[in-house]
Design an enzyme around this catalytic site. Structure first.
Site, short mmCIF file in Angstrom:
data_model
loop_
_atom_site.label_atom_id
_atom_site.label_comp_id
_atom_site.label_asym_id
_atom_site.label_seq_id
_atom_site.Cartn_x
_atom_site.Cartn_y
_atom_site.Cartn_z
N CYS A 1 3.36 8.17 1.37
CA CYS A 1 4.09 7.11 2.48
C CYS A 1 4.11 6.01 1.65
CB CYS A 1 3.13 7.02 3.60
SG CYS A 1 3.54 5.76 4.67
N SER B 1 12.47 5.92 7.40
CA SER B 1 12.17 5.28 8.93
C SER B 1 12.57 4.03 9.31
CB SER B 1 10.62 5.28 8.98
OG SER B 1 10.37 4.78 10.44
N CYS C 1 7.70 -6.80 14.61
CA CYS C 1 7.38 -5.57 15.96
C CYS C 1 6.09 -6.27 16.27
CB CYS C 1 7.64 -4.25 15.24
SG CYS C 1 9.17 -3.79 14.98
N CYS D 1 -0.58 4.43 10.08
CA CYS D 1 0.63 3.78 10.34
C CYS D 1 0.21 2.29 10.86
CB CYS D 1 1.18 4.30 11.56
SG CYS D 1 1.97 5.92 11.10
N LEU E 1 11.63 4.11 17.90
CA LEU E 1 11.96 3.70 19.13
C LEU E 1 11.19 2.96 19.86
CD1 LEU E 1 14.67 4.44 20.66
CD2 LEU E 1 13.69 6.52 21.53
N HIS E 2 10.06 3.72 20.57
CA HIS E 2 8.76 2.74 20.96
C HIS E 2 9.17 2.31 22.21
CE1 HIS E 2 7.48 3.20 17.10
NE2 HIS E 2 7.68 2.24 16.43
N CYS F 1 2.82 -4.11 15.06
CA CYS F 1 2.63 -3.77 13.60
C CYS F 1 1.94 -4.78 12.76
CB CYS F 1 4.13 -3.40 13.34
SG CYS F 1 4.13 -3.24 11.51
N GLU G 1 0.70 -1.11 -0.08
CA GLU G 1 -0.10 -0.08 0.14
C GLU G 1 0.91 1.41 -0.07
OE1 GLU G 1 -3.93 -1.97 2.00
OE2 GLU G 1 -2.52 -1.03 3.37
N GLY H 1 7.20 -2.73 5.41
CA GLY H 1 8.43 -3.02 5.13
C GLY H 1 9.36 -2.19 5.97
N CYS I 1 7.36 -7.66 6.17
CA CYS I 1 8.43 -7.30 6.89
C CYS I 1 8.91 -8.54 7.99
CB CYS I 1 8.00 -6.15 7.71
SG CYS I 1 9.65 -5.59 8.50
N1 SAH Z 1 9.91 -0.37 9.07
C1 SAH Z 1 10.19 1.05 9.51
C2 SAH Z 1 8.91 1.66 8.52
C3 SAH Z 1 7.44 1.33 8.27
S1 SAH Z 1 6.58 1.52 9.79
C4 SAH Z 1 10.05 1.32 11.04
O1 SAH Z 1 9.85 0.56 11.56
O2 SAH Z 1 10.44 2.51 11.15
C5 SAH Z 1 6.25 3.35 10.15
C6 SAH Z 1 5.89 3.64 11.44
O3 SAH Z 1 4.68 3.06 11.90
C7 SAH Z 1 6.83 2.90 12.52
O4 SAH Z 1 7.44 3.99 13.63
C8 SAH Z 1 6.14 2.05 13.03
O5 SAH Z 1 6.68 1.55 14.34
C9 SAH Z 1 4.80 2.35 13.42
N2 SAH Z 1 3.82 1.50 13.56
C10 SAH Z 1 3.71 0.27 13.26
N3 SAH Z 1 2.54 -0.26 13.72
C11 SAH Z 1 1.90 0.63 14.08
C12 SAH Z 1 0.66 0.54 14.78
N4 SAH Z 1 -0.29 -0.32 14.75
N5 SAH Z 1 0.08 1.84 15.27
C13 SAH Z 1 0.93 2.82 15.44
N6 SAH Z 1 2.05 2.95 14.62
C14 SAH Z 1 2.52 1.89 14.10
FE1 SF4 Z 2 8.69 -3.89 10.14
FE2 SF4 Z 2 8.70 -1.35 10.94
FE3 SF4 Z 2 6.28 -2.99 11.10
FE4 SF4 Z 2 8.72 -3.35 12.74
S1 SF4 Z 2 7.39 -1.43 12.45
S2 SF4 Z 2 7.40 -4.97 11.84
S3 SF4 Z 2 9.95 -2.89 11.19
S4 SF4 Z 2 7.35 -2.42 9.17
#
Ligand code: SAH
Ligand code: SF4
Length: 361
Positions: free
Chosen positions: A104, A196, A115, A338, A219-220, A118, A91, A164, A111
């Site tokens: 975006c 990112s 995480c 996101c 970071l999270h 995600c 997407e 990804g 991926c």
């Molecule tokens: N893989 C890269 C870029 C894609 S994710 C990364 O992890 O940085 C883009 C952003 O969305 C990242 O900060 C990711 O951690 C965040 N993200 C992932 N799942 C999410 C969710 N369910 N709610 C809010 N943000 C989320």
């Molecule tokens: Fe992959 Fe980014 Fe999602 Fe982590 S947050 S699983 S690195 S897409």
């Protein structure tokens, strides 16, 4: 075999033309036609000699990926589902704001980094996108959106924050970034293109040398125990190494700060004590924070932090002198936020099955 010219940046295109016995300036001409004007038919390239146009038509194509579905949200956010073959989809999301238009872009089908919060990470990994599939997302969106009445492009910024991990598909992503920055193509400034990453330290160092664009770090979590759990790549590149890599990156970065993204998960990482640990962690890295309210998806197991807790967390960081933005959720009616980008991924790692098992027990 036909080649897809959308797979080449200007340097690679010049090599291609050299192979045909053509001068390097042809590469610049072609970049302008393909990316500046969005032309995919060699016949329309009027300043290219007819004999060369005919030759190109025989050996090359200019082929963006196919759009399966386009959705437009009430707030103007648009989402495209891009067909990447074998029933897979990724997407692309366009987010209009008063002073900018941000696209975006996805970099992989699924991926591999798992995480836990995600939805892309939960689906597993299928494959890396090709250059033409990455830059093709910008090509297609530009075509769909066009320019405003003053002739400026509607898309002013690009963020590699779709599906990804961009730095896990390094060479192709850098080639696509080169095309975004190329004045003959999209001419975006380095400050307006953001990668990112969840923190692939060696690849951050390479990006700093090869194509230093703006950097955002997912970071999270403010300590290794929690980050190991929710961003598992932390076990390989723990926080001290990640912070050091951020400091190194800033020596070459187009902005004098990195952006730390921090997803707000209720009861997991959103207490005042987490905020104070965070301040301690980043004390020697010039940075801004972007708090992202968790966007739920089915069976995620997480809840979004209460707005009151987000305000409190934000307040602690602001009081310590940091600039903090809280990301507004856009395109809610079309699941464009996101972490909600799901596309359709045939998982080659069988991860989905693993999660289904875990849910059952
Ligand atoms: N893989 C890269 C870029 C894609 S994710 C990364 O992890 O940085 C883009 C952003 O969305 C990242 O900060 C990711 O951690 C965040 N993200 C992932 N799942 C999410 C969710 N369910 N709610 C809010 N943000 C989320
Ligand atoms: Fe992959 Fe980014 Fe999602 Fe982590 S947050 S699983 S690195 S897409």
């Amino acid at each position: 075999m036909t080649v897809n010219l959308l797979d080449f940046d200007q340097l690679k295109l010049a090599e291609f033309f050299a192979g045909l016995g053509e001068k390097p300036f042809r590469a610049k001409q072609l970049m302008r036609w393909m990316h500046h004007f969005g032309v995919s038919d060699f016949g329309q390239m009027t300043d290219v000699a007819k004999s060369l146009r005919e030759k190109l038509a025989q050996i090359a194509v200019i082929q963006p990926p196919m759009v399966k579905l386009e959705q437009i949200s009430e707030d103007g956010t648009r989402k495209w589902l891009i067909d990447v073959g074998e029933g897979n989809g990724v997407e692309t999301v366009f987010i209009p704001e008063d002073d900018r238009g941000t696209l975006c872009i996805s970099s992989q089908v699924g991926c591999a980094l798992e995480c836990t919060f995600c939805s892309t990470g939960r689906q597993g990994f299928n494959r890396n996108l090709t250059v033409s599939e990455i830059i093709g997302q910008l090509w297609l969106a530009n075509k769909a959106l066009g320019r405003d009445p003053r002739g400026e492009r509607i898309i002013s910024n690009v963020v590699m924050m779709g599906m990804g991990e961009p730095l896990a598909n390094f060479d192709r992503v850098v080639t696509a970034l080169n095309i975004m920055l190329d004045d003959s193509a999209y001419g975006l400034s380095r400050r307006r293109v953001t990668v990112s990453t969840s923190g692939l330290v060696p690849a951050m160092d390479r990006l700093r040398e090869e194509c230093p664009v703006a950097l955002a770090i997912s970071l999270h979590a403010p300590n290794d125990i929690l980050r190991d759990e929710i961003v598992p790549i932390n076990k390989k590149y723990p926080l001290a190494e990640l912070m050091a890599a951020c400091r190194r990156y800033l020596e070459k970065a187009p902005r004098d700060f990195v952006t730390f993204e921090y997803v707000m998960l209720s009861g997991i990482n959103d207490t005042p004590s987490h905020a104070r640990q965070l301040i301690e962690l980043v004390h020697d890295v010039p940075c801004k924070f972007n708090l992202i309210p968790f966007n739920p998806f089915p069976n995620s197991g997480y809840m979004t932090s209460e707005p009151e807790n987000i305000r409190r967390f934000r307040g602690i960081l602001s009081e310590a002198g940091y600039i903090v933005t809280t990301r507004k959720t856009r395109g809610e009616d079309i699941d464009a936020a996101c972490g909600q980008l799901a596309g359709k991924v045939r998982d080659k790692t069988k991860r989905q099955a693993k999660y289904m098992m875990e849910l059952r027990v």
